[in-house]
Scaffold this active site. Structure first.
Site, short mmCIF file in Angstrom:
data_model
loop_
_atom_site.label_atom_id
_atom_site.label_comp_id
_atom_site.label_asym_id
_atom_site.label_seq_id
_atom_site.Cartn_x
_atom_site.Cartn_y
_atom_site.Cartn_z
CB SER A 162 1.89 -15.29 -7.41
OG SER A 162 2.85 -14.36 -7.87
CD GLU A 164 6.70 -12.80 -10.73
OE1 GLU A 164 7.14 -13.41 -11.72
OE2 GLU A 164 7.02 -11.63 -10.45
CE1 TYR A 185 5.95 -18.04 -5.06
CE2 TYR A 185 5.79 -16.43 -6.83
CZ TYR A 185 5.37 -16.91 -5.60
OH TYR A 185 4.35 -16.27 -4.93
#
EC number: 4.2.1.47
Length: 373
Positions: A162, A164, A185
């Site tokens: 990801s 992120e 996460y």
């Protein structure tokens, strides 16, 4: 819908009689997908079925089935000749179920797409997020490694990363950009990324990380900001909703179409050597821009309907994610097909039709719309 198919690989391979020229058709490739009922899993399943694969998906047992994204391609497993997508109960928190199904299915390719993937929710349930996203990937990698040792087979592994993971690192972000995760996460995804690299380097596993930037579609979960916007917009347009509450409108993301991105996943596993790739459109757009395009498409001004609610701000914000996908373009030959405005309008069109159907039920008294602001 899940099937307990304990047959050997030979039972699930296509058995085709030789043609007149005695050319024997190659057996179908077999793919195993975790997270098959999610947005990416459904698009990847469609893509692989189109390539002639047999697809197996692992699903969690819950009080109700969450298979609406794949119902249109599901065929009852009793129809052996046509059922090329099969579902099995397993969980990334249960190592024994992962190893058992890999031994039974004997996949050529494993795609690990399952996750607790909501960033804000990961602050609420950090332990669970880490167990599924980080340790879950480790369990699956170990199951693949053990299977390859015992069977002598080669299994290719794809790990869904990801953007992120980059967190507060300035854009553009590429494969060499340092990670600076800003949520449980993202930190868990970083762990899964490095587990994948470690298994590739330590054990020679064909394992790839796809560092995917935000990718959306009409199948996106309604708790993600893009779909939250288009879902509310459809309801506002037909009179079922009057307000939309959002957080940081200046957050900028590199948004692409999920249907494009699953091709990149597959391409990674078709290369001679495993590697890691950023998958992105290389364009950044703010949440406010998404509002401009989506509301403007239906002739509305978003400022008349949107209110800011502090509860939707994260404890640690990620301000700007924009990918550098030059490596994927050069090595994989991949490039996105759907641009930002086309993606937004695609999502608005679908959610407007959904809202119209919902209004019919509300007007008939079968649904209550009062819970919406």
């Amino acid at each position: 819908m899940a099937s307990e198919n304990n047959g050997s690989r030979s039972d699930s391979e296509s058995i085709t009689a030789p043609k007149a020229d005695s050319t024997v058709v190659e057996p179908r490739k077999i793919a195993l997908i975790t997270g098959i009922t999610g947005q990416d899993g459904s698009y990847l399943t469609e893509f692989l079925l189109g390539k002639g694969y047999e697809v197996h998906g692992l699903i969690r047992r819950s009080s109700n089935f969450n298979t609406q994204r794949i119902n249109h391609i599901y065929i009852d497993p009793h129809n052996v000749n046509k059922a090329l997508m099969k579902l099995h109960y397993a969980d990334l928190t249960d190592a024994s179920s992962l190893r058992r199904w890999i031994d039974v299915i004997k996949p050529d390719e494993v795609y690990n797409l399952a996750a607790q993937s909501h960033v804000a929710v990961s602050f609420e349930i950090p332990d669970y997020t880490a167990d599924v996203v980080a340790t879950g990937a480790l369990r699956l990698l170990e199951a693949v490694r053990s299977h390859t040792i015992d069977s002598g087979r080669t299994v290719k592994y794809y790990q869904a990363g990801s953007s992120e993971m980059f967190g507060s690192t300035p854009p553009p972000q590429s494969e060499t950009t340092p990670f600076h995760p800003r949520s449980p996460y993202a930190a868990s995804k970083c762990a899964a990324h490095w587990y994948t690299v470690n298994y590739r380097e330590a054990y020679g596993l064909f394992a790839c990380n796809g560092i995917l930037f935000n990718h959306e579609s009409p199948r996106r979960g309604e708790n993600f900001v893009t779909r939250k916007i288009t879902r509310a917009l459809g309801r506002i347009k037909v009179g079922l909703q009057t307000k939309l509450f959002l957080g940081n409108l200046q957050a900028s993301r590199d948004w692409g179409f999920a249907g494009d991105y699953v091709e990149a996943m597959w391409l990674m596993l078709q290369q001679e050597k495993p590697d890691d790739y950023v998958v992105a459109t290389e364009e950044g757009h703010t949440v406010e821009e998404f509002l401009d395009v989506s509301f403007g498409y239906l002739g509305l001004n978003w400022k008349d309907y949107v209110e800011i609610d502090q509860r939707y701000f994260r404890p640690a914000e990620v301000d700007n994610l924009q990918g550098d996908a030059s490596k994927a373009k050069e090595v994989l030959g991949w490039k996105p097909q759907v641009g930002f405005e086309k993606l937004v309008k695609m999502m608005v069109d679908e959610d407007l039709e959904l809202a119209k159907r919902e209004k019919v039920l509300v007007d008939a008294g079968y649904m209550d719309a009062k819970q919406q602001p």
